[in-house]
Write a protein that holds these residues in place. Sequence first.
Motif, PDB file in Angstrom:
ATOM      1  N   TRP A 139       0.832  -1.219   0.000  1.00 38.28           N
ATOM      2  CA  TRP A 139       0.000   0.000   0.000  1.00 38.28           C
ATOM      3  C   TRP A 139       0.863   1.264   0.000  1.00 38.28           C
ATOM      4  CZ3 TRP A 139      -3.768  -2.570  -1.482  1.00 38.28           C
ATOM      5  CH2 TRP A 139      -5.075  -2.093  -1.476  1.00 38.28           C
ATOM      6  N   PRO A 153      -8.839  -2.363   0.550  1.00 41.90           N
ATOM      7  CA  PRO A 153      -8.686  -3.406  -0.472  1.00 41.90           C
ATOM      8  C   PRO A 153      -9.899  -4.334  -0.499  1.00 41.90           C
ATOM      9  CG  PRO A 153      -7.299  -3.867   1.433  1.00 41.90           C
ATOM     10  CD  PRO A 153      -7.868  -2.497   1.641  1.00 41.90           C
ATOM     11  N   TRP A 178      -7.124  -8.019  -6.435  1.00 39.04           N
ATOM     12  CA  TRP A 178      -7.747  -7.099  -5.482  1.00 39.04           C
ATOM     13  C   TRP A 178      -8.130  -5.800  -6.186  1.00 39.04           C
ATOM     14  CZ3 TRP A 178      -8.408  -8.074  -0.165  1.00 39.04           C
ATOM     15  CH2 TRP A 178      -7.865  -9.276   0.290  1.00 39.04           C
TER      16      TRP A 178
END
Length: 574
Positions: free
Chosen positions: A355, A367, A561
């Motif tokens: 991240w 996410p 994701w």
Amino acid sequence: MAEEDYAVFVDPELMGHPAPSGGPGEVDCEDPRELKQMARRGDWAGSHRLRARAYRRLIKSIPCRAVTPDAQVYRELAESHPAAGKAPLPELADGNPVPRYCLRADAVVSAHRVIERLAAQFPDISHCPSLPAVTSLLLHFSADEAQCFEHVSRILACNEPGKRLLDQTFLAYESGCMTFGDLASKYCAPAHKAIVAAAPDVLEVYSDWQRWVLGDLPFGHAVRVLDVYLVEGYKILYRVAMALLKFYRKHAAGGAGAAAGPAEGPRDSGRVRSDIRAFARGIASVVSPDKLLEKAFSIRLLSRKEIALLRLANEKSLREKGIVVRQKRRNVQLALDPDAFSSEIVGAKEMRDIWSWIPERFALCQPQLLFTTSAHGCSLNRFYERCEGYEPTLLLIRTTDGDVCGAFLSTDWEERKRGGNKLSFFGTGECFVFRLKPDMERYEWVVIRHPELACAAKTRGQEEAEAPEEGQNSERGALREPEKAVGQLSPFLAARHFNLNSRNTSMFMAGNFDSIIVGGGEGNALYIDAELNHGRSGRCATFDNPPLCAESFQVALLEAWGFRDAMAASPQRH
């Protein structure tokens, strides 16, 4: 006007005695390019009077709103509404004090009066943390309070398209902090990595970035920055702040400060903030003003256009989240809620590291697991079905050997359909690949690390490193990208922004019915077959990466994701 008229607010003991200027007593240059070179060389630094007159001329030339308060307005206000100048600064200063620099103690009161009346004359300005520092700096070169008021008013009222001078709302300031994080991750990667390792909340550290330059730098450094800032605008603040971050990292790695490296482990973000600010205040002992500016201007391919597009995207992201006025920061840790996060490939700590690499506007999002082979099967069609409509996506792979690698992919997988059955590349330079096990490393677009592979196209009136306007394509080597509607522009470092030496340096992502590919040219960073079962990894020209795992591998688990807040408007068809 005599030279001492421009130094009425200055403490001679703090200021010293500038050497007489060997140049002209006036700045009569009309050529913007020559003015830029004069400012960068510090041609006005030898004479307080010459610099004051240069500032007066530069500020007078700023295009402003039709009705902008001037010195006469200030004098009338002073007569009709006397101000003591001892009240706390207006709320728009966000608690930032007036830096004294080389002012007399009583001159700080004058700065307070100027700021108080500026706030009254510009009621639409709600958040301007750099105002106290800019006012203080210009007061050093003003004949009286009224002249300082007029100069700052013109800076605040600047209406030249594309030439931002001061943030004036919380939304603008916060998007600037996010943009600085994006740029630091890209152009100051080693320093950014050290900050991530040392501070739990990187955004909190970067929230001070403007203060490092306007407030913390010693006067001799700050005024050299001001020389260039008045000629070239807001972009200079980003450049100098990144140069400070680079010097800080070198200083800290030598054992003289904090954030020396990942071995120390996460610490208090407030402590790291304080360490960087302390370094900026004491920089004169290790870095000269010339050296600081030299480092700032050595950052290649950073353009005003890139900054503007990043800021627009970050502002849009903040608006979508309802963050338009000052409120408690929603940091990366909160966005990546360890209680809500669950992956079979990585833990919350590893995902937090990932991240820290992605653009700030997405790092504020939660996410969202879109696809996993353990639940949705080993079907490429199913992968596309569940990922289409999401932009960007994050791909995670664990091999049967236990290696973990992946890719951040900037563009909706639906773009692959534009090529029909033909495998064609798409995406932008925000894509990157990485590995997490056995060791952690990110590999960005090769042009970021080796800018000699591309030269930004020049357009009239743009500076040398400026990228061309949208729609201007290189005839040689640029990938064709479909035009997007206004507001949906995928803006950052897209292939069409550059004259690339080779098409291979812009092959970001591709897919068809029998494979997905990340990175191209002389090989692929990742190749996954239609059964999502076997893959290959090798060096590719786009990311200049070594193999991310075994060159031929079997997939044990694959996850994709998305980014929940960014896709609030996406169809919920899954």
